[in-house]
Design an enzyme around this catalytic site. Structure first.
Site, short mmCIF file in Angstrom:
data_model
loop_
_atom_site.label_atom_id
_atom_site.label_comp_id
_atom_site.label_asym_id
_atom_site.label_seq_id
_atom_site.Cartn_x
_atom_site.Cartn_y
_atom_site.Cartn_z
N ILE A 262 0.88 -3.52 -6.14
CA ILE A 262 1.13 -2.13 -5.59
C ILE A 262 -0.27 -1.55 -5.67
O ILE A 262 -1.21 -1.33 -6.55
CB ILE A 262 1.77 -1.32 -6.75
CG1 ILE A 262 3.39 -1.76 -6.66
CG2 ILE A 262 1.97 0.34 -6.28
CD1 ILE A 262 4.00 -1.47 -7.93
N LYS A 263 -0.69 -1.15 -4.51
CA LYS A 263 -2.06 -0.28 -4.21
C LYS A 263 -1.84 1.09 -3.88
O LYS A 263 -0.98 1.53 -2.96
CB LYS A 263 -2.80 -0.89 -3.11
CG LYS A 263 -4.00 -0.35 -2.59
CD LYS A 263 -4.55 -0.73 -1.26
CE LYS A 263 -5.59 0.08 -0.63
NZ LYS A 263 -6.26 -0.15 0.65
N VAL A 264 -2.32 2.07 -4.78
CA VAL A 264 -2.27 3.45 -4.49
C VAL A 264 -3.86 3.91 -4.64
O VAL A 264 -4.72 3.31 -5.16
CB VAL A 264 -1.42 4.03 -5.87
CG1 VAL A 264 -0.02 3.55 -5.68
CG2 VAL A 264 -1.89 3.77 -7.11
N TRP B 251 0.94 -1.21 0.08
CA TRP B 251 0.05 -0.15 0.11
C TRP B 251 0.93 1.36 -0.05
O TRP B 251 1.77 1.39 1.13
CB TRP B 251 -0.84 -0.09 1.18
CG TRP B 251 -1.90 -0.69 1.51
CD1 TRP B 251 -3.30 -0.16 1.83
CD2 TRP B 251 -2.11 -2.19 1.55
NE1 TRP B 251 -4.18 -1.36 1.82
CE2 TRP B 251 -3.57 -2.58 1.79
CE3 TRP B 251 -1.18 -3.19 1.41
CZ2 TRP B 251 -3.91 -3.77 1.60
CZ3 TRP B 251 -1.79 -4.41 1.46
CH2 TRP B 251 -3.09 -4.75 1.64
#
Length: 307
Positions: free
Chosen positions: A203-205, A169
């Protein structure tokens, strides 16, 4: 296995067969299986925001088992949560949905200009609970960011050695970043790139806005005429920032919004080539039938068969 999943696995050539198998489990589970798209239910908000703020709008959500059942019934790819929530249901729902253990967390009992995260789970915990991977939050922009980068590097090394997927995150925040800058396109793209450089498989955005925070970056965006005016443009650029799209990037659902607002963002992510969404409060804070209806539509959008 579909050609798309094989292609994605091919991006992670340094990983061992155990990690690739767990990544394949994520990509091949649920209603989006084989498509290369992901919809994940994350429920770390009780720790991060407090139980009343998180679960009072839909009281059955105080029960950890509720979230396992919601993710399974909706056909999500995976369910992510901190140690306590996973321990409360991992045995009852063993093998029914891939699990991701959130191994660090932060509370909001203090108003911190430069937040940090506590280590609240381990790779050994993830293995014991049958998880496919670990999740870890970093705060690019925080005065504590370098400590977080060092910690995830060590955690990622251990996780990969034991065949687990690493999800990061990447949420910019800190005393030198404005509120608008936390989701600015230059900062969001940079945050995604940092996570890729730190070894994340996924990937967390947050959903990026057209705001540009850094003057030096603004000059480049203007000189090179990087398109950022529409949401699909911005999603496309964030994906580009992760090794030209050779890392899986999924986007946060954020605070609870109307169905129309959520779905408009999802369509933007899909149009921009994003890999999917991680939808927490916008699902479990709704009554169960409403949550299932919303998740059904989201999954249909990513599957390309929205009616």
């Amino acid at each position: 296995m579909t050609d798309r999943v094989r292609e994605i696995l091919g991006w992670y050539g340094s990983d061992n067969p155990g990690t690739l198998t767990n990544l394949a489990r994520l990509l091949n589970h649920g209603r989006l299986a084989g498509s290369g798209k992901l919809v994940i239910l994350p429920v770390d908000q009780g720790f991060e925001h407090g139980p009343a703020r998180s679960f009072a709008p839909n009281p059955p959500a105080y029960d950890p088992r509720y979230h396992f059942e919601l993710a399974i019934e909706a056909g999500c790819n995976a369910y992510a949560a901190p140690l306590g929530f996973l321990e409360a249901g991992a045995r009852d729902y063993a093998g029914e949905i891939p699990l991701i253990l959130k191994v660090n967390d932060h509370d909001l009992l203090h108003d911190e200009r430069d937040p940090n995260q506590a280590l609240t789970g381990s790779v050994r915990d993830a293995q014991r609970l049958g998880c496919v991977g670990i999740g870890f939050t970093i705060y690019p922009g925080s005065m504590n960011r370098l400590e977080m980068y060092s910690t995830i590097r060590a955690y990622a090394e251990e996780a990969k050695r034991h065949g687990l997927v690493v999800v990061i995150w990447s949420y910019p925040r800190g005393s030198d970043i404005s509120k608008a800058g936390e989701t600015g396109i230059d900062v969001c793209g940079y945050a995604a790139h940092l996570a890729a450089q730190l070894g994340a498989h996924i990937i967390k955005v947050k959903i990026p806005t057209a705001h540009i925070e850094q003057d030096a970056a603004r000059k480049v965006y203007e000189k090179e005429q990087i398109p950022v005016s529409t949401l699909p443009d911005r999603i496309r650029h964030v994906v580009q920032c992760t090794f030209n799209g050779r890392r899986i990037v999924i986007f946060s659902g954020g605070p609870a919004e109307s169905d129309a607002e959520v779905l408009e963002e999802i369509r933007g992510v899909q149009a921009g080539g994003g890999f999917g969404s991680i939808i927490g409060r916008n699902s479990f804070q709704r009554k169960r039938p409403d949550a299932l209806k919303l998740l059904d539509t989201i999954i249909k959008i990513y599957a390309g068969n929205e009616s």
